[in-house]
Design a protein around this motif. Structure first.
Motif, PDB file in Angstrom:
ATOM      1  N   HIS A   1     -25.614 -10.308 -46.203  1.00 33.59           N
ATOM      2  CA  HIS A   1     -26.174 -10.200 -44.859  1.00 33.59           C
ATOM      3  C   HIS A   1     -25.073 -10.588 -43.874  1.00 33.59           C
ATOM      4  O   HIS A   1     -24.021 -11.132 -44.272  1.00 33.59           O
ATOM      5  CB  HIS A   1     -27.430 -11.069 -44.696  1.00 33.59           C
ATOM      6  CG  HIS A   1     -27.228 -12.526 -44.926  1.00 33.59           C
ATOM      7  ND1 HIS A   1     -26.651 -13.357 -43.996  1.00 33.59           N
ATOM      8  CD2 HIS A   1     -27.512 -13.310 -46.004  1.00 33.59           C
ATOM      9  CE1 HIS A   1     -26.596 -14.594 -44.472  1.00 33.59           C
ATOM     10  NE2 HIS A   1     -27.113 -14.594 -45.688  1.00 33.59           N
ATOM     11  N   PRO A   2     -25.233 -10.305 -42.579  1.00 30.07           N
ATOM     12  CA  PRO A   2     -24.141 -10.537 -41.618  1.00 30.07           C
ATOM     13  C   PRO A   2     -23.610 -11.963 -41.579  1.00 30.07           C
ATOM     14  O   PRO A   2     -22.453 -12.181 -41.235  1.00 30.07           O
ATOM     15  CB  PRO A   2     -24.773 -10.134 -40.281  1.00 30.07           C
ATOM     16  CG  PRO A   2     -25.796  -9.113 -40.647  1.00 30.07           C
ATOM     17  CD  PRO A   2     -26.366  -9.593 -41.958  1.00 30.07           C
ATOM     18  N   GLY A   3     -24.435 -12.948 -41.930  1.00 29.43           N
ATOM     19  CA  GLY A   3     -23.973 -14.329 -41.905  1.00 29.43           C
ATOM     20  C   GLY A   3     -22.992 -14.663 -43.007  1.00 29.43           C
ATOM     21  O   GLY A   3     -22.327 -15.707 -42.960  1.00 29.43           O
ATOM     22  N   GLN A   4     -22.863 -13.780 -44.011  1.00 28.64           N
ATOM     23  CA  GLN A   4     -21.965 -14.035 -45.140  1.00 28.64           C
ATOM     24  C   GLN A   4     -20.577 -13.444 -44.937  1.00 28.64           C
ATOM     25  O   GLN A   4     -19.734 -13.534 -45.831  1.00 28.64           O
ATOM     26  CB  GLN A   4     -22.564 -13.429 -46.432  1.00 28.64           C
ATOM     27  CG  GLN A   4     -24.010 -13.822 -46.721  1.00 28.64           C
ATOM     28  CD  GLN A   4     -24.159 -15.261 -47.148  1.00 28.64           C
ATOM     29  OE1 GLN A   4     -23.653 -16.159 -46.481  1.00 28.64           O
ATOM     30  NE2 GLN A   4     -24.838 -15.498 -48.239  1.00 28.64           N
ATOM     31  N   LEU A   5     -20.321 -12.835 -43.792  1.00 32.21           N
ATOM     32  CA  LEU A   5     -19.035 -12.208 -43.518  1.00 32.21           C
ATOM     33  C   LEU A   5     -18.364 -12.938 -42.356  1.00 32.21           C
ATOM     34  O   LEU A   5     -18.914 -13.011 -41.259  1.00 32.21           O
ATOM     35  CB  LEU A   5     -19.219 -10.729 -43.190  1.00 32.21           C
ATOM     36  CG  LEU A   5     -19.775  -9.899 -44.354  1.00 32.21           C
ATOM     37  CD1 LEU A   5     -20.257  -8.535 -43.868  1.00 32.21           C
ATOM     38  CD2 LEU A   5     -18.727  -9.728 -45.455  1.00 32.21           C
ATOM     39  N   LEU A   6     -17.170 -13.479 -42.613  1.00 26.24           N
ATOM     40  CA  LEU A   6     -16.458 -14.286 -41.624  1.00 26.24           C
ATOM     41  C   LEU A   6     -15.162 -13.596 -41.203  1.00 26.24           C
ATOM     42  O   LEU A   6     -14.498 -12.949 -42.023  1.00 26.24           O
ATOM     43  CB  LEU A   6     -16.129 -15.667 -42.199  1.00 26.24           C
ATOM     44  CG  LEU A   6     -17.306 -16.504 -42.718  1.00 26.24           C
ATOM     45  CD1 LEU A   6     -16.788 -17.825 -43.277  1.00 26.24           C
ATOM     46  CD2 LEU A   6     -18.339 -16.741 -41.629  1.00 26.24           C
ATOM     47  N   PHE A   7     -14.797 -13.762 -39.932  1.00 24.27           N
ATOM     48  CA  PHE A   7     -13.586 -13.155 -39.391  1.00 24.27           C
ATOM     49  C   PHE A   7     -12.547 -14.225 -39.079  1.00 24.27           C
ATOM     50  O   PHE A   7     -12.886 -15.325 -38.652  1.00 24.27           O
ATOM     51  CB  PHE A   7     -13.908 -12.398 -38.100  1.00 24.27           C
ATOM     52  CG  PHE A   7     -14.713 -11.148 -38.323  1.00 24.27           C
ATOM     53  CD1 PHE A   7     -14.095  -9.922 -38.461  1.00 24.27           C
ATOM     54  CD2 PHE A   7     -16.089 -11.210 -38.403  1.00 24.27           C
ATOM     55  CE1 PHE A   7     -14.832  -8.774 -38.673  1.00 24.27           C
ATOM     56  CE2 PHE A   7     -16.849 -10.074 -38.613  1.00 24.27           C
ATOM     57  CZ  PHE A   7     -16.216  -8.844 -38.754  1.00 24.27           C
ATOM     58  N   CYS A   8     -11.267 -13.860 -39.291  1.00 24.57           N
ATOM     59  CA  CYS A   8     -10.200 -14.749 -38.841  1.00 24.57           C
ATOM     60  C   CYS A   8     -10.071 -14.596 -37.322  1.00 24.57           C
ATOM     61  O   CYS A   8     -10.672 -13.710 -36.712  1.00 24.57           O
ATOM     62  CB  CYS A   8      -8.888 -14.432 -39.541  1.00 24.57           C
ATOM     63  SG  CYS A   8      -8.201 -12.808 -39.156  1.00 24.57           S
ATOM     64  N   SER A   9      -9.281 -15.458 -36.699  1.00 21.34           N
ATOM     65  CA  SER A   9      -9.249 -15.541 -35.237  1.00 21.34           C
ATOM     66  C   SER A   9      -8.741 -14.266 -34.572  1.00 21.34           C
ATOM     67  O   SER A   9      -9.136 -13.944 -33.453  1.00 21.34           O
ATOM     68  CB  SER A   9      -8.386 -16.728 -34.805  1.00 21.34           C
ATOM     69  OG  SER A   9      -7.069 -16.574 -35.292  1.00 21.34           O
ATOM     70  N   ASP A  10      -7.863 -13.488 -35.251  1.00 24.74           N
ATOM     71  CA  ASP A  10      -7.287 -12.303 -34.612  1.00 24.74           C
ATOM     72  C   ASP A  10      -7.906 -11.001 -35.103  1.00 24.74           C
ATOM     73  O   ASP A  10      -7.411  -9.916 -34.806  1.00 24.74           O
ATOM     74  CB  ASP A  10      -5.768 -12.267 -34.812  1.00 24.74           C
ATOM     75  CG  ASP A  10      -5.379 -12.286 -36.292  1.00 24.74           C
ATOM     76  OD1 ASP A  10      -6.283 -12.234 -37.147  1.00 24.74           O
ATOM     77  OD2 ASP A  10      -4.173 -12.358 -36.571  1.00 24.74           O
ATOM     78  N   LEU A  11      -9.004 -11.093 -35.851  1.00 24.80           N
ATOM     79  CA  LEU A  11      -9.726  -9.916 -36.345  1.00 24.80           C
ATOM     80  C   LEU A  11      -8.915  -9.062 -37.319  1.00 24.80           C
ATOM     81  O   LEU A  11      -9.242  -7.908 -37.543  1.00 24.80           O
ATOM     82  CB  LEU A  11     -10.195  -9.029 -35.185  1.00 24.80           C
ATOM     83  CG  LEU A  11     -11.509  -9.400 -34.501  1.00 24.80           C
ATOM     84  CD1 LEU A  11     -11.926  -8.297 -33.549  1.00 24.80           C
ATOM     85  CD2 LEU A  11     -12.620  -9.641 -35.494  1.00 24.80           C
TER      86      LEU A  11
ATOM     87  N   HIS B   1      -8.500  -9.919 -40.546  1.00 23.89           N
ATOM     88  CA  HIS B   1      -9.160 -10.029 -41.844  1.00 23.89           C
ATOM     89  C   HIS B   1     -10.625 -10.402 -41.692  1.00 23.89           C
ATOM     90  O   HIS B   1     -11.011 -11.125 -40.768  1.00 23.89           O
ATOM     91  CB  HIS B   1      -8.464 -11.084 -42.712  1.00 23.89           C
ATOM     92  CG  HIS B   1      -7.028 -10.778 -43.011  1.00 23.89           C
ATOM     93  ND1 HIS B   1      -6.635  -9.731 -43.810  1.00 23.89           N
ATOM     94  CD2 HIS B   1      -5.892 -11.388 -42.605  1.00 23.89           C
ATOM     95  CE1 HIS B   1      -5.312  -9.705 -43.881  1.00 23.89           C
ATOM     96  NE2 HIS B   1      -4.843 -10.701 -43.161  1.00 23.89           N
ATOM     97  N   MET B   2     -11.428  -9.904 -42.616  1.00 23.09           N
ATOM     98  CA  MET B   2     -12.830 -10.291 -42.747  1.00 23.09           C
ATOM     99  C   MET B   2     -13.052 -10.670 -44.198  1.00 23.09           C
ATOM    100  O   MET B   2     -12.569  -9.989 -45.101  1.00 23.09           O
ATOM    101  CB  MET B   2     -13.749  -9.124 -42.374  1.00 23.09           C
ATOM    102  CG  MET B   2     -15.242  -9.452 -42.456  1.00 23.09           C
ATOM    103  SD  MET B   2     -16.292  -7.975 -42.226  1.00 23.09           S
ATOM    104  CE  MET B   2     -16.144  -7.217 -43.861  1.00 23.09           C
ATOM    105  N   LYS B   3     -13.748 -11.786 -44.429  1.00 27.49           N
ATOM    106  CA  LYS B   3     -13.929 -12.252 -45.796  1.00 27.49           C
ATOM    107  C   LYS B   3     -15.397 -12.538 -46.105  1.00 27.49           C
ATOM    108  O   LYS B   3     -16.169 -12.918 -45.218  1.00 27.49           O
ATOM    109  CB  LYS B   3     -13.088 -13.501 -46.057  1.00 27.49           C
ATOM    110  CG  LYS B   3     -11.587 -13.235 -46.046  1.00 27.49           C
ATOM    111  CD  LYS B   3     -10.791 -14.405 -46.621  1.00 27.49           C
ATOM    112  CE  LYS B   3      -9.312 -14.081 -46.706  1.00 27.49           C
ATOM    113  NZ  LYS B   3      -8.531 -15.154 -47.379  1.00 27.49           N
ATOM    114  N   LEU B   4     -15.740 -12.366 -47.378  1.00 27.13           N
ATOM    115  CA  LEU B   4     -17.087 -12.637 -47.875  1.00 27.13           C
ATOM    116  C   LEU B   4     -17.173 -14.089 -48.321  1.00 27.13           C
ATOM    117  O   LEU B   4     -16.264 -14.606 -48.975  1.00 27.13           O
ATOM    118  CB  LEU B   4     -17.384 -11.712 -49.060  1.00 27.13           C
ATOM    119  CG  LEU B   4     -18.775 -11.792 -49.696  1.00 27.13           C
ATOM    120  CD1 LEU B   4     -19.849 -11.295 -48.727  1.00 27.13           C
ATOM    121  CD2 LEU B   4     -18.812 -10.955 -50.983  1.00 27.13           C
ATOM    122  N   THR B   5     -18.270 -14.749 -47.974  1.00 24.35           N
ATOM    123  CA  THR B   5     -18.434 -16.155 -48.332  1.00 24.35           C
ATOM    124  C   THR B   5     -19.815 -16.400 -48.919  1.00 24.35           C
ATOM    125  O   THR B   5     -20.679 -15.532 -48.886  1.00 24.35           O
ATOM    126  CB  THR B   5     -18.220 -17.058 -47.096  1.00 24.35           C
ATOM    127  OG1 THR B   5     -18.190 -18.425 -47.499  1.00 24.35           O
ATOM    128  CG2 THR B   5     -19.319 -16.853 -46.068  1.00 24.35           C
TER     129      THR B   5
END
Length: 289
Positions: free
Chosen positions: A152-162, A164-168
């Motif tokens: 779900h959208p809450g499990q995907l995090l972005f680094c500060s400069d967009l 990279h996106m990572k699954l958590t």
């Protein structure tokens, strides 16, 4: 009891020590979910070297009932080589006020996709890139025999400069079991849930449906749910994802190929290039730039 309904497990400034001598100084609370609470923390290695700010997830468990937290740690260790999966820096168990905890220390990332979607949608190229990246992650998990089960959208995090996106959050993840049906149409692992969840994620990116429905773990249920997704695509001007959902529906009764799903998704927009960075627009928070 749901972890989000409980009092804070720790307080700001509290020090948590591992048996090996690693130290975590607790900072602000970042959030909580069904199984754990997450805090910003300053991480100092056992040799005294500071390793910066990390995100500490604390999971409470009953004595002698640590199978779930140990499974999560094992899965995270298996996922260490997978690009775009959040990095686990340290994990250990400890006792605090007679309560048993597992501490997971992750690299600190930025805002979640859920935060970006608050009162907004994101543009088509960014939506395609989100789906493309997740499909690539799930392809690697499939090779490792892991089913994520909680996209779900809450499990995907972005680094500060967009960049990279990572699954958590692998708290719901499991080692997959082979399908008992050995016919040609079903001789694969049970990954249909993860694949189908990507279709729902795309809908979340472009509509106000911010909570993703979870289809039942049967092939017929997946197919029925995907029919509903196609109706949603038509109603919300999301024809760019139509070919992807068609390909996904075809694969539900056969062998699942994330590479084919990525190609089908890419075909939704002629100008889409998976190697492009996320596009900064009014739909993307400027604080991520």
């Amino acid at each position: 009891m749901n972890a989000s309904d409980q009092d804070d497990y720790v307080r700001r400034g509290q020090i948590l020590l591992s048996d090996s001598g690693s130290k975590f100084e607790i900072g602000e609370k970042l959030g909580s979910g069904a199984f754990g609470q997450v805090y910003q923390s300053r991480y100092t290695k056992k040799n005294g070297t500071e390793d910066g700010i990390v995100a500490v997830k604390l999971v409470k468990y009953e004595e002698g009932e640590d199978a779930d937290v140990q499974r999560e740690r094992e899965i995270l260790n298996l996922c260490a080589p997978v690009e775009n999966v959040i990095t686990l820096k340290k994990a250990f168990t400890f006792i605090l006020d007679e309560q048993h905890f597992m501490l997971f220390a992750f690299e600190k990332y930025g805002l979640s996709l859920e935060s970006m979607l608050k009162d907004r949608i994101i543009n088509v190229p960014n939506t395609l890139k989100v789906g493309y990246i997740v499909l690539g992650i799930f392809e690697h998990l499939q090779k490792l025999g892991i089913v994520f089960r909680d996209l779900h959208p809450g499990q995907l995090l972005f680094c500060s400069d967009l960049v990279h996106m990572k699954l958590t959050d692998f708290g719901m993840a499991q080692q997959a079991k082979r399908n008992k049906n050995t016919t040609k149409e079903a001789n694969t692992y049970v990954y249909a849930f993860d694949a189908a969840s990507v279709a729902f994620l795309l809908v979340c990116c472009r509509t106000d449906a911010k909570v993703m429905d979870k289809p039942e773990l049967t092939t017929s249920a997946f197919v029925n749910e995907l029919r509903g997704v196609k109706d949603t695509l038509l109603q919300n001007n999301m024809m760019f994802a139509y070919e992807f959902v068609d390909e996904l529906t075809r694969q539900m009764r056969g062998n699942l190929s994330y590479a084919k799903l990525q190609r089908a998704l890419s075909a939704g927009l002629v100008t889409f290039d998976p190697d492009d960075k996320f596009i900064l627009t009014d739909s993307v928070p400027s604080m991520l730039a």
